[in-house]
Design an enzyme around this catalytic site. Structure first.
Site, mmCIF file in Angstrom:
data_model
loop_
_atom_site.group_PDB
_atom_site.id
_atom_site.type_symbol
_atom_site.label_atom_id
_atom_site.label_comp_id
_atom_site.label_asym_id
_atom_site.label_seq_id
_atom_site.Cartn_x
_atom_site.Cartn_y
_atom_site.Cartn_z
ATOM 1 N N CYS A 196 -99.748 -60.806 -30.670
ATOM 2 C CA CYS A 196 -98.978 -59.800 -31.634
ATOM 3 C C CYS A 196 -97.589 -59.650 -30.848
ATOM 4 O O CYS A 196 -97.140 -59.981 -29.975
ATOM 5 C CB CYS A 196 -99.694 -58.532 -31.931
ATOM 6 S SG CYS A 196 -99.667 -57.173 -30.656
ATOM 7 N N LYS A 224 -105.249 -42.334 -36.000
ATOM 8 C CA LYS A 224 -105.405 -43.799 -36.293
ATOM 9 C C LYS A 224 -106.130 -44.573 -35.719
ATOM 10 O O LYS A 224 -107.296 -45.277 -35.903
ATOM 11 C CB LYS A 224 -104.138 -44.543 -36.593
ATOM 12 C CG LYS A 224 -104.268 -45.956 -36.842
ATOM 13 C CD LYS A 224 -102.806 -46.854 -36.817
ATOM 14 C CE LYS A 224 -102.546 -47.335 -35.430
ATOM 15 N NZ LYS A 224 -103.148 -48.570 -35.154
ATOM 16 N N ASN A 225 -105.954 -44.586 -34.323
ATOM 17 C CA ASN A 225 -106.760 -45.487 -33.497
ATOM 18 C C ASN A 225 -108.164 -45.103 -33.085
ATOM 19 O O ASN A 225 -109.061 -45.781 -32.609
ATOM 20 C CB ASN A 225 -106.143 -45.181 -31.974
ATOM 21 C CG ASN A 225 -104.584 -46.072 -31.923
ATOM 22 O OD1 ASN A 225 -104.294 -46.953 -32.635
ATOM 23 N ND2 ASN A 225 -103.868 -45.757 -31.148
ATOM 24 N N ASP A 263 -98.258 -46.039 -26.502
ATOM 25 C CA ASP A 263 -97.560 -45.845 -27.692
ATOM 26 C C ASP A 263 -96.650 -44.795 -28.247
ATOM 27 O O ASP A 263 -96.116 -44.526 -29.230
ATOM 28 C CB ASP A 263 -98.983 -45.462 -28.583
ATOM 29 C CG ASP A 263 -99.894 -46.469 -28.981
ATOM 30 O OD1 ASP A 263 -99.449 -47.652 -28.771
ATOM 31 O OD2 ASP A 263 -101.141 -46.241 -29.696
ATOM 32 N N ARG A 287 -98.486 -48.659 -41.188
ATOM 33 C CA ARG A 287 -99.712 -48.930 -40.532
ATOM 34 C C ARG A 287 -100.383 -47.658 -39.948
ATOM 35 O O ARG A 287 -101.543 -47.799 -39.722
ATOM 36 C CB ARG A 287 -99.362 -50.062 -39.557
ATOM 37 C CG ARG A 287 -99.277 -51.244 -40.108
ATOM 38 C CD ARG A 287 -99.473 -52.698 -38.893
ATOM 39 N NE ARG A 287 -100.520 -52.193 -38.114
ATOM 40 C CZ ARG A 287 -100.317 -52.309 -36.619
ATOM 41 N NH1 ARG A 287 -99.426 -52.775 -36.301
ATOM 42 N NH2 ARG A 287 -101.435 -51.990 -35.971
ATOM 43 N N ARG A 305 -102.266 -59.910 -25.496
ATOM 44 C CA ARG A 305 -103.221 -59.182 -25.922
ATOM 45 C C ARG A 305 -104.712 -59.946 -26.048
ATOM 46 O O ARG A 305 -105.266 -60.201 -27.202
ATOM 47 C CB ARG A 305 -102.992 -58.327 -27.051
ATOM 48 C CG ARG A 305 -101.881 -57.452 -27.047
ATOM 49 C CD ARG A 305 -101.600 -56.381 -28.193
ATOM 50 N NE ARG A 305 -102.529 -55.433 -28.437
ATOM 51 C CZ ARG A 305 -102.092 -54.450 -29.224
ATOM 52 N NH1 ARG A 305 -101.639 -54.541 -30.137
ATOM 53 N NH2 ARG A 305 -103.048 -53.416 -29.104
HETATM 54 C C1 UD1 Z 1 -103.804 -50.393 -25.819
HETATM 55 C C2 UD1 Z 1 -103.674 -49.036 -25.303
HETATM 56 C C3 UD1 Z 1 -103.957 -47.930 -26.231
HETATM 57 C C4 UD1 Z 1 -103.066 -48.242 -27.518
HETATM 58 C C5 UD1 Z 1 -103.170 -49.523 -28.087
HETATM 59 C C6 UD1 Z 1 -102.246 -49.837 -29.153
HETATM 60 C C7 UD1 Z 1 -103.936 -48.192 -22.952
HETATM 61 C C8 UD1 Z 1 -104.859 -48.526 -21.733
HETATM 62 N N1 UD1 Z 1 -104.355 -48.975 -23.922
HETATM 63 O O1 UD1 Z 1 -104.996 -50.377 -26.441
HETATM 64 O O2 UD1 Z 1 -103.868 -46.740 -25.509
HETATM 65 O O3 UD1 Z 1 -103.413 -47.238 -28.399
HETATM 66 O O4 UD1 Z 1 -102.838 -50.648 -26.761
HETATM 67 O O5 UD1 Z 1 -100.843 -49.874 -28.794
HETATM 68 O O6 UD1 Z 1 -102.816 -47.857 -22.979
HETATM 69 N N2 UD1 Z 1 -106.328 -56.915 -21.965
HETATM 70 C C9 UD1 Z 1 -107.058 -57.810 -21.530
HETATM 71 N N3 UD1 Z 1 -108.076 -58.407 -21.903
HETATM 72 C C10 UD1 Z 1 -108.989 -57.819 -23.014
HETATM 73 C C11 UD1 Z 1 -108.648 -56.567 -23.351
HETATM 74 C C12 UD1 Z 1 -107.301 -56.290 -22.606
HETATM 75 O O7 UD1 Z 1 -106.306 -58.674 -20.560
HETATM 76 O O8 UD1 Z 1 -109.909 -58.441 -23.135
HETATM 77 C C13 UD1 Z 1 -105.218 -56.363 -21.540
HETATM 78 C C14 UD1 Z 1 -104.175 -56.173 -22.482
HETATM 79 O O9 UD1 Z 1 -103.305 -57.126 -22.805
HETATM 80 C C15 UD1 Z 1 -103.390 -54.976 -21.881
HETATM 81 C C16 UD1 Z 1 -104.413 -54.077 -21.105
HETATM 82 O O10 UD1 Z 1 -105.392 -55.067 -20.768
HETATM 83 O O11 UD1 Z 1 -102.463 -55.417 -21.109
HETATM 84 C C17 UD1 Z 1 -104.792 -52.772 -21.867
HETATM 85 O O12 UD1 Z 1 -105.492 -53.353 -23.077
HETATM 86 P P1 UD1 Z 1 -106.210 -52.437 -23.911
HETATM 87 O O13 UD1 Z 1 -106.474 -50.999 -23.372
HETATM 88 O O14 UD1 Z 1 -107.504 -53.375 -24.317
HETATM 89 O O15 UD1 Z 1 -105.337 -52.670 -25.224
HETATM 90 P P2 UD1 Z 1 -105.851 -51.834 -26.398
HETATM 91 O O16 UD1 Z 1 -107.200 -51.571 -26.768
HETATM 92 O O17 UD1 Z 1 -105.007 -52.593 -27.717
#
Ligand code: UD1
Length: 420
Positions: free
Chosen positions: A117, A22-23, A307, A399, A122
């Site tokens: 969320c 999915k991701n 995850d 989802r 996030r």
């Molecule tokens: C994250 C997970 C991913 C998982 C997905 C859904 C990690 C590193 N990432 O990806 O494996 O599949 O959630 O559960 O394990 N953040 C900021 N600012 C930004 C972007 C991120 O502060 O612009 C913070 C987020 O709040 C979080 C961390 O950085 O604490 C990692 O986030 P990120 O990897 O970007 O999240 P996803 O891409 O959603």
């Protein structure tokens, strides 16, 4: 609304074929915006999230066709809009990632901010900082990001202050069509990042270093169409492996990349399940001996995936001793704890740490899914529990898990979907 009903206490036995990730799939779908040629994705999972992404792409003028089997054809030869409205972005955060490709191809875009969320705030500041570094003008107005790049995006040297999967992917999707070279430092190294780079490179992009923390992207003028197969879903595979360890039995996972779960297998083995693997399949076996406690903390890849944290906790609930689980990625990802407690689990949460005191048995109960992966932990607990577990709000599960009740049912689980 649908419910999943499980009569627990039956060990699992059988084979489960893992779907496309999915991701990865939802980010690969956004790739179609970068070219006027058709993009055909195979091994596509059929999920609510891929449907949401398809709806958004269609609203921008993309032809979206689901083919036979697990194919999807995406053709964005004539984009009719560069606006991604709130109603579509709020349903699924990853749709925000159309901002970069739209900017790269059309030099402008208006995309709703995704908002928070259930698993935390996030933010998307890293995404926006990177796009600005590539030369985009960005304005925030009434909940929207309004971005433009007159004359196109330009390559830049970008250092992420911390690892972000979303920001790394988003920057790749923008930088492939930028003028000149982009260097990404402290990039995420997840298999989904490599999958995205492989697809883009097959279309003519010049990306090197995907899977390492320094990635280089030499911008190209255009990308061609391609047929590309989505990588197997490591989170789905890990979920079924943990379900088998939790409920007991013998389950073979096929169409799996075992090397993508290097952080999981030793911990499942430590808990007392036998893991036998080759390149494309993994066998998980556990008899009647009690599970052992295991400490775990989530980290960016190649560390333990956030995850799978909830599903791992479900297993620890039945261990003979205390497991400490630390969530390092998200600040609020323990909503499954009170639901597991309704089934008899003994869990105390202190900030980012959960102390799980194993109990001898879990008991079926009505519970509520709170987010995608939390729902999967309740399924695993329900399979192991004595009696009936009813899981409400299963739209969360839909989802990200394709035919979960069918795949588990084929392994002898007494599980059914009930519409109310
Ligand atoms: C994250 C997970 C991913 C998982 C997905 C859904 C990690 C590193 N990432 O990806 O494996 O599949 O959630 O559960 O394990 N953040 C900021 N600012 C930004 C972007 C991120 O502060 O612009 C913070 C987020 O709040 C979080 C961390 O950085 O604490 C990692 O986030 P990120 O990897 O970007 O999240 P996803 O891409 O959603």
């Amino acid at each position: 609304m649908d419910k999943i009903v499980i009569e627990g206490g039956v060990p699992l036995s059988g084979e489960i074929s893992i779907s496309g990730a999915k991701n990865s799939a939802i980010k690969l779908m956004a790739v179609c915006l970068l070219t006027d040629q058709p993009l055909e994705l195979t091994n596509m999972p059929r999920l609510r999230d891929t449907r949401f992404m398809g709806q958004l792409l269609a609203s921008l003028g993309t032809q979206v066709e689901e083919g036979p089997g697990s194919r999807m054809l995406l053709h964005a030869n004539d984009l009719t809009s560069t606006t991604a409205p709130y109603d579509l972005v709020r349903k699924m955060r990853a749709t925000f990632n159309v901002l970069g490709p739209l900017l790269a191809r059309c030099h402008k875009a208006k995309v709703s901010l995704p908002g928070g969320c259930a698993i935390g705030a996030r933010p998307v500041n890293l995404h926006l900082d990177a796009l600005q570094a590539l030369g985009a003008d960005i304005e925030l107005s009434e909940g929207y990001v309004i971005a433009s790049a007159k004359g196109g995006l330009k390559g830049a040297d970008i250092t992420f202050p911390f690892i972000s999967v979303g920001a790394t992917e988003h920057t790749m999707l923008a930088a492939v069509l930028a003028k000149g070279e982009t260097v990404l430092n402290n990039a995420a190294r997840e298999p989904e990042i490599i999958d995205l780079a492989n697809c883009l490179n097959a279309m003519g992009a010049k990306i090197t270093g995907a899977g390492r923390s320094e990635m280089r992207i030499e911008g190209v003028k255009s990308l061609k169409g391609v047929t590309y197969s989505v990588v197997p879903d490591r989170i789905e595979a890990g979920t079924y492996a943990l379900a088998a360890a939790t409920a007991g039995g013998k389950v073979r996972l096929v169409n799996v990349r075992s090397d993508h779960l290097g952080s999981l297998w030793p911990l499942i083995a430590q808990a007392g399940a036998k893991v036998t693997m080759d390149e494309n399949s993994v066998l998980i076996e556990r008899g009647s001996t009690r599970l052992k406690p295991v400490d775990m903390e989530t980290q960016a890849y190649p560390g333990f995936p956030t995850d799978l944290q909830a599903q791992f906790m479900a297993m620890c609930c039945l261990a003979d001793g205390v497991s400490i689980i630390r969530e390092n990625i998200f600040e609020n990802r323990f909503m499954h704890c009170p639901e597991l407690a309704r089934m008899g689990a003994d869990i105390t949460v202190h900030g980012r740490e959960a102390v799980v005191r194993g109990v001898e048995k879990l008991t079926g109960a009505p519970v509520m899914a709170t987010d995608l992966r939390a729902s999967a932990s309740l399924i695993a607990a329900g399979l192991a529990a004595q009696g009936t577990t009813e899981i409400a709000r299963v739209y969360h599960l839909d989802r990200g898990f394709e035919h979960i009740e069918v795949k588990l049912g084929n392994c002898g689980a007494r599980i059914k979907r009930v519409s109310e």
